[in-house]
Write an enzyme that holds these catalytic residues in place. Structure first.
Site, PDB file in Angstrom:
ATOM      1  N   SER A  42       1.116  -1.073   0.036  1.00  0.00           N
ATOM      2  CA  SER A  42       0.051  -0.146   0.021  1.00  0.00           C
ATOM      3  C   SER A  42       1.023   1.415   0.115  1.00  0.00           C
ATOM      4  O   SER A  42       2.021   1.226   0.291  1.00  0.00           O
ATOM      5  CB  SER A  42      -1.029  -0.143   1.238  1.00  0.00           C
ATOM      6  OG  SER A  42      -0.181   0.428   2.282  1.00  0.00           O
ATOM      7  N   LYS A  43       0.373   2.439  -0.041  1.00  0.00           N
ATOM      8  CA  LYS A  43       1.156   3.605  -0.032  1.00  0.00           C
ATOM      9  C   LYS A  43       2.138   3.810   1.061  1.00  0.00           C
ATOM     10  O   LYS A  43       2.722   4.607   0.963  1.00  0.00           O
ATOM     11  CB  LYS A  43      -0.053   4.766  -0.291  1.00  0.00           C
ATOM     12  CG  LYS A  43      -0.564   4.739  -1.639  1.00  0.00           C
ATOM     13  CD  LYS A  43      -1.172   5.966  -1.851  1.00  0.00           C
ATOM     14  CE  LYS A  43      -1.913   5.950  -3.351  1.00  0.00           C
ATOM     15  NZ  LYS A  43      -3.414   6.407  -3.686  1.00  0.00           N
ATOM     16  N   ARG A  44       1.509   3.089   2.168  1.00  0.00           N
ATOM     17  CA  ARG A  44       2.450   3.200   3.309  1.00  0.00           C
ATOM     18  C   ARG A  44       4.093   2.538   2.916  1.00  0.00           C
ATOM     19  O   ARG A  44       4.866   3.238   3.613  1.00  0.00           O
ATOM     20  CB  ARG A  44       1.998   2.341   4.460  1.00  0.00           C
ATOM     21  CG  ARG A  44       0.893   2.987   5.375  1.00  0.00           C
ATOM     22  CD  ARG A  44       0.573   1.988   6.445  1.00  0.00           C
ATOM     23  NE  ARG A  44       0.029   0.836   5.869  1.00  0.00           N
ATOM     24  CZ  ARG A  44       0.259  -0.309   5.980  1.00  0.00           C
ATOM     25  NH1 ARG A  44       1.347  -0.609   6.793  1.00  0.00           N
ATOM     26  NH2 ARG A  44      -0.195  -1.346   5.512  1.00  0.00           N
ATOM     27  N   HIS A  45       4.129   1.774   2.135  1.00  0.00           N
ATOM     28  CA  HIS A  45       5.459   1.463   1.690  1.00  0.00           C
ATOM     29  C   HIS A  45       6.049   2.416   0.746  1.00  0.00           C
ATOM     30  O   HIS A  45       7.371   1.597   0.192  1.00  0.00           O
ATOM     31  CB  HIS A  45       5.190  -0.174   1.046  1.00  0.00           C
ATOM     32  CG  HIS A  45       4.616  -1.122   2.059  1.00  0.00           C
ATOM     33  ND1 HIS A  45       3.312  -1.437   2.162  1.00  0.00           N
ATOM     34  CD2 HIS A  45       4.830  -1.395   3.354  1.00  0.00           C
ATOM     35  CE1 HIS A  45       2.813  -2.323   3.095  1.00  0.00           C
ATOM     36  NE2 HIS A  45       3.877  -2.247   3.801  1.00  0.00           N
ATOM     37  N   GLY A  46       5.436   3.226   0.169  1.00  0.00           N
ATOM     38  CA  GLY A  46       6.075   3.854  -0.814  1.00  0.00           C
ATOM     39  C   GLY A  46       5.040   4.182  -2.017  1.00  0.00           C
ATOM     40  O   GLY A  46       3.897   3.532  -1.786  1.00  0.00           O
TER      41      GLY A  46
END
Ligand code: GLU
Length: 491
Positions: free
Chosen positions: A243-247
């Site tokens: 997800s966007k949390r990972h980049g």
């Protein structure tokens, strides 16, 4: 039989890194096998499909260099064929009309305590007199067409997972044509894959549960069943779904951040595939050369941006200046550091500079940042550099710069070797390590603590600019113009 694979994105958003990985594996397989790579835009979701999303997806594909041999086909163009397939399945007894309304289904569901039997709707349809069904349909009463899932089990030999089996009793009688006449995903995709002669369906594990349904549809429609392979999921380093949390999850974001597409392709290729040895850095040609489905991994892949950065550095290192210049020049122009014409006028110098700087770059803006001292009229002195290498002992710094200025002025050949000899010789004479001399010098000519090797820096700056910068630095140091930067300067 020649290989025909496809990438069928839905234009409901940007090109996601997961989608790009799927596209890449199909592309690599097609290129390796001398097959055909088909691009199909699955735009049947009218509400969510947007032409700008199609454009963004195509742009992402082009940036990655994933050229398609056929298409883009648009799924919506095949709606009549999809409907005809549903009608045929109905006529041949592989499907039935379902007149129940959503409200009725909801009520049945509730009455069944939340566990409506998978075949309940089929039983209702079968209990209806065929003439009555015809009549209601003729009257225009809305109905969906549901596929009659046969008894037994559905098996296939998945190229990634090996023999795979689903009990048909676990599958719903899926709707293939909605009551508004629109085909559903499973029908459309089967009809399109058959129409386009797709031999291998390679897609994410998230589609695993669709595969038995599609195989049953292929069989009922009398189409040859393609080979299926399901690519492992992509997880973040924390083991959670990407997800966007990972980049950034949009491919376009990596393009905007200045990664090289060849690095991104290399990175994506390793998300669920390995060449079978420890080699990780691979060019596009090497990937095509080595790619095979037998080395697609079953276990989920980890999306690790540190790995991308490392690969990116390797690809910068390997990129010839002819490759980098057209990408870097517009950024230098944008930063106001040089015009294209100026750079062209000193192309050999510019290309050599790119060769020097690329070894320290991970992204294109890194090159711009590294190039600044070589292109800007003046350098700005970094606080930290001044604090550490000038202000700790301003007298020493002044002395070094003064002496070096005189010696460099007198130097005959402005070459790396000559510069090195002078500077090292001077340090020796003074009885100090070379660093004691090089650090204040580096601040004077680049304004920074870090730069490429100082002798290279001086060569690229040239005599005139080097001497100018030394003069200016000396002036600053003598005139006290270098005020202690804000904060504690004694540190
Ligand atoms: N349009 C579908 C998707 O984007 C295609 C899935 C498939 O490969 O069949 O997920």
């Amino acid at each position: 039989m020649s290989v025909r694979v496809r990438f069928p994105p839905s234009p409901t958003g940007y090109l996601h890194v997961g989608g790009a990985r799927t596209a890449l594996f199909n592309w690599l397989f097609a290129r390796r096998q001398g097959g055909v790579f088909v691009l199909r835009i699955e735009d049947t979701d009218r509400e969510r499909s947007r032409p700008e999303h199609t454009e963004a997806i195509l742009e992402g594909m082009r940036w990655l260099g994933l050229d398609w041999d056929e298409g883009p086909y648009f799924q919506s163009e095949g709606v009549e064929r999809h409907r005809a397939a549903a009608e045929r399945l109905l006529a041949e007894g592989h499907a039935y009309r379902d007149f129940t309304t959503p409200e009725e289904v909801a009520r049945m569901h509730e009455e069944a305590g939340g566990h409506l039997d998978r075949r309940a709707l089929r039983r209702i349809a079968e209990a209806m007199d065929p003439d009555e069904a015809e009549e209601r349909a003729a009257r225009g009463e809305p109905f969906a067409i549901r596929f009659r899932v046969p008894d037994g089990a559905t098996e296939w030999d998945d190229v990634v997972h090996g023999p795979t089996r689903f009990e048909n009793a676990e599958l719903d009688d899926l709707v293939i044509l909605r009551s508004d006449g629109s085909p559903t995903y499973n029908l459309a995709v089967t009809s399109d894959d058959a129409e386009q002669g797709i031999t291998h369906v390679l897609r994410g594990d998230d589609h695993l549960s669709n595969t038995p349904k599609q195989i049953l549809l292929y069989r009922a429609l009398g189409h040859p069943v393609p080979v299926f392979g399901h690519l492992p999921m992509i997880l973040g380093p924390d083991g959670k779904r990407l997800s966007k949390r990972h980049g950034a999850t949009a491919v376009g974001e990596y393009a905007r951040e200045g990664y090289l597409p060849e690095a991104m392709v290399n990175f994506l290729a390793l998300l669920g595939w390995s060449p079978g040895d420890d080699i990780e850095f691979m060019t596009r040609a090497e990937l095509v050369e080595r790619f095979g489905l037998e080395r697609v991994l079953r276990k989920s892949a980890v999306f690790d941006l540190k790995k991308l950065d490392w690969l990116s550095g390797q690809h910068f290192n390997a990129a010839p200046p002819e490759r980098l210049a057209p990408l870097v020049t517009p950024l230098l122009e944008e930063a106001g550091l040089a015009t294209g014409a100026e750079l062209e006028a000193r192309e050999a110098w510019y290309h050599a500079l790119l060769d020097l700087l690329k070894t320290r770059a991970r992204r294109l803006p890194d090159i711009v940042e590294l190039a600044e001292p070589f292109l800007a009229e003046d350098v700005a002195y970094e606080d930290e550099a001044v604090r550490k290498h000038w202000l700790k002992d301003p007298e020493w710094a002044r002395l070094v710069l003064d002496d070096l200025r005189a010696r460099l002025q007198a130097l005959e050949a402005w070459s790396g070797e000559a510069l090195e000899a002078v500077i090292r010789g001077y340090a020796e004479e003074r009885g100090v390590g070379a660093g004691k001399v090089i650090h204040p010098l580096r601040v004077a000519v680049t304004g920074r603590q870090n730069s490429p090797g100082i002798f290279d820096v001086l060569v690229f700056l040239g005599r005139e600019r080097t001497l100018e910068r030394l003069a200016r630095a000396i002036e600053h140091l003598s005139g006290g113009e270098i005020a202690a930067p804000s904060g504690d300067s004694s540190a």
